[in-house]
Write a protein that holds these residues in place. Structure first.
Motif, mmCIF file in Angstrom:
data_model
loop_
_atom_site.group_PDB
_atom_site.id
_atom_site.type_symbol
_atom_site.label_atom_id
_atom_site.label_comp_id
_atom_site.label_asym_id
_atom_site.label_seq_id
_atom_site.Cartn_x
_atom_site.Cartn_y
_atom_site.Cartn_z
ATOM 1 N N ILE A 403 5.803 12.942 -3.669
ATOM 2 C CA ILE A 403 5.673 11.622 -3.058
ATOM 3 C C ILE A 403 6.365 10.579 -3.927
ATOM 4 N N GLN A 438 5.571 14.672 2.223
ATOM 5 C CA GLN A 438 5.885 13.272 2.508
ATOM 6 C C GLN A 438 5.716 12.971 3.991
ATOM 7 N N GLN A 441 2.218 12.396 5.387
ATOM 8 C CA GLN A 441 1.452 11.224 4.994
ATOM 9 C C GLN A 441 1.125 10.377 6.227
ATOM 10 N N ASN A 443 0.568 7.286 6.412
ATOM 11 C CA ASN A 443 1.182 5.956 6.358
ATOM 12 C C ASN A 443 2.682 6.020 6.079
ATOM 13 N N LEU A 444 3.310 7.150 6.439
ATOM 14 C CA LEU A 444 4.733 7.302 6.150
ATOM 15 C C LEU A 444 5.562 6.191 6.790
ATOM 16 N N ARG A 447 5.248 3.005 4.910
ATOM 17 C CA ARG A 447 5.943 3.081 3.626
ATOM 18 C C ARG A 447 7.451 2.883 3.819
#
Length: 602
Positions: A403, A438, A441, A443-444, A447
């Motif tokens: 990450i 990744q 995730q 909340n990718l 981000r």
């Protein structure tokens, strides 16, 4: 001049109890160059279908004996009738009748009176749609095969092995039996492969697979059971299976082990048969195996731990001189300590700036210009020197450091792109790999949006590369996540395409832009199967209106074929090795059009 081979005429089965309807239908279809076979009732229609194997069926609903709907149902139940187009014709045009027709399996529903002037054209369109569907279905079947079998040796691959080993261990637990996993790695294979060439190296692997299959008797079995029958199996119902996990790694699983001496005997026989010279034209290389053995339940209660410990035992066999086998024991955990040290060093590497980016150019086949670059991470360790991504990327993924590493990569890409844009270069994209961890995730998207807002980089500059396995883990949910990333202005690519299994029904719904052909398929283009796989992926990409890119291009022959097949983008050592950031501007000004043209003229 050799005359062109005439295309076979489409064969149409016309089933109607009205002779005049059959006559008119025959005239219409024969006028369009089709061959017509007639049936006067439902039973004749079934017999004609089995005998003639038509390309399309024209079927009246109201017939004596078997109705058209019943005929349609029975044909759909046959394997050869699953996908054949069926046009049902009836005088009823109410909603209930139409629904019954489609529920019976009709492809098209037509009401009487028939417009005879348009019938031939309608049948042609149905045939064209059927051919397109069957072509995609063949490609999907091929991709399904690739998902579970190694195309070089035709052995089960890593995915198949993992799934089946889990089932075997479940059964062993229920039946209170032991099992053994043999992890086989060929000694010094890379050196032999480099010296005799990759083509002969592949043939060597095929011979190794054949020897394993021939040597293991039926009572040295991998038993593949489903959960439904795991508790009730005939002890004599067993077969021999091996798997190729990739490269020069093979596995054998022995179920229902009653005596450790049996496992030792299998290992000894494998070593003996694989160590015999292999005839490869002018070469007769000898390839010895190192074998690590882990036992269930004492060395692991699940597939992952059993594989990990068998792999550890295999490295111990190599350390003890190779060409031998070793059973796993706790002392072998020293290697795990080394892995822990690598994890610690990687954390320090990210803090101390030991990581660097390289960029490998991607060339547009039509223009010969570099239009995109793949960002690749490199680690220069102050003591150990250059550490392969194959060693530290799995560590980063296993520990979650991927990450932080991924965010560092994006920040570096943004910094480099900001500088390159000041040089007045042509438009370009940078492709960044996104690991499964990744991508998963929650909340990718947030981000990535935050990164774009604060870095100032144009989203059109970026293409995110995702593996098939990452996006297919929860396809329905991931479609929405991909759509949100796409709406940010990013391009999306499926990396290493063909090594996993993307169902066409989902693949066409993913908002992706690029299919990236895995370099293992490009390397296998010396074989007919390898060429066929690459060609199928290129055709699939064009069918879905996606860019295709081939990675790992090293030879002019590979370049010539890929360019001739209109693969959109080309990447590999043939053009350039991964470059330092300061060398990228010159690469973006380089024109490879002549290299591509010369390859096509060869």
């Amino acid at each position: 001049m050799t005359p062109a081979t005439a295309q076979p005429k489409a064969k149409i089965l016309v089933s109607d109890d009205d002779m005049n309807v059959r006559l008119l239908t025959r005239q219409c279809l024969e006028a369009e160059g089709m061959t017509v076979v007639e049936a006067a009732d439902g039973q004749q229609a079934l017999e004609a279908f089995l005998r003639e194997r038509p390309d399309l069926i024209f079927l009246d609903v109201e017939m004596p004996g078997l109705s058209g709907l019943e005929v349609c149902r029975r044909i759909r139940e046959m394997p050869q009738g699953e996908n054949i187009p069926i046009m049902i014709v009836t005088g009823s045009d109410d909603r209930k009748s139409i629904d019954e027709g489609f529920e019976a399996g009709a492809t098209q529903y037509k009401t009487k009176p028939v417009n005879w002037s348009l019938l031939g054209r309608e049948v042609q369109y149905m045939l064209r749609a059927s051919n397109a569907f069957n072509s995609l279905k063949r490609q999907e079947d091929r991709l399904c095969y690739l998902a579970y079998y190694d195309p070089l040796t035709n052995l089960p691959n890593r995915r198949s092995f993992n799934e089946q080993l889990t089932r075997i261990l479940k059964r062993a637990q229920r039946m209170k039996h032991s099992a053994a996993l043999l992890f086989i790695d060929l000694d010094n294979f890379k050196r032999i492969n480099d010296s005799i060439g990759h083509g002969r190296g592949d043939r060597l692997l095929v011979e190794i697979a054949k020897r394993l299959a021939n040597e293991l008797r039926e009572d040295d079995a991998i038993n593949y059971f489903s959960d439904s029958n795991a508790g009730d199996v005939d002890p004599g119902d067993r077969n021999t299976e091996i798997a190729r996990l990739g490269g020069d790694e093979f596995t054998v699983v022995l179920s229902d082990v009653r005596d450790m001496r049996d496992v030792e005997s299998v290992a000894q026989r494998v070593i003996q048969t694989l160590s015999e010279p292999i005839s490869l034209h002018s070469h007769n290389p000898v390839v010895t195996p190192s074998i690590g053995i882990a036992m269930y339940p004492q060395d692991g209660l699940d597939a992952d731990s059993l594989v990990r410990n068998a792999d550890t035992a295999m490295y111990a066999a190599k350390a003890d001189g190779r060409a031998c086998f070793r059973f796993y024991n706790e002392e072998m955990n020293a290697r795990s300590v080394e892995q822990l040290k690598l994890e610690e060093d990687l954390r320090e590497a990210m803090r101390e700036g030991q990581l660097e980016l390289r960029y490998q150019p991607q060339v547009n086949t039509l223009t010969g210009r570099v239009v995109s670059l793949e960002a690749l991470v490199r680690w220069k360790h102050p003591v150990r020197g250059l550490i392969s991504p194959g060693d530290f990327i799995p560590v980063a993924e296993r520990t979650g450091q991927i990450i932080e590493l991924g965010e560092w990569v994006l920040a570096e890409v943004a910094r480099h792109c900001t500088y390159w844009e000041t040089l007045g270069l042509n438009d370009f994209r940078v492709c960044v790999n996104i690991s499964p961890l990744q991508f998963n995730q929650p909340n990718l998207v947030e981000r990535v949006r935050h990164f774009l807002d604060h870095s100032g980089i144009d989203p059109a500059r970026l293409e995110l590369e995702l593996t098939e396995s990452a996006i297919m883990t929860d396809a329905k949910t991931n479609i929405e996540k991909l759509r949100q990333l796409n709406e940010l202005g990013l391009d999306l690519a499926v990396d290493d395409f063909g090594t996993g299994y993307s169902s066409l029904s989902y693949l066409k719904r993913f908002p992706i832009n690029t299919l990236k052909i895995d370099q293992s398929f490009v390397a296998d283009m010396s074989s007919q199967d390898g060429v066929a796989i690459v060609d199928a992926i290129i055709v699939l990409a064009k069918t879905l209106n996606l860019r295709s890119i081939a990675e790992g291009i090293e030879t002019r022959d590979q370049l010539r074929h890929l360019a001739a097949q209109h693969c959109d983008l080309l990447q590999g050592f043939f053009f350039a090795r991964p470059l330092y950031p300061e060398d990228v501007p010159d690469a973006l000004r380089t024109d490879y059009a002549r290299d591509i043209a010369d390859a096509l003229r060869d």
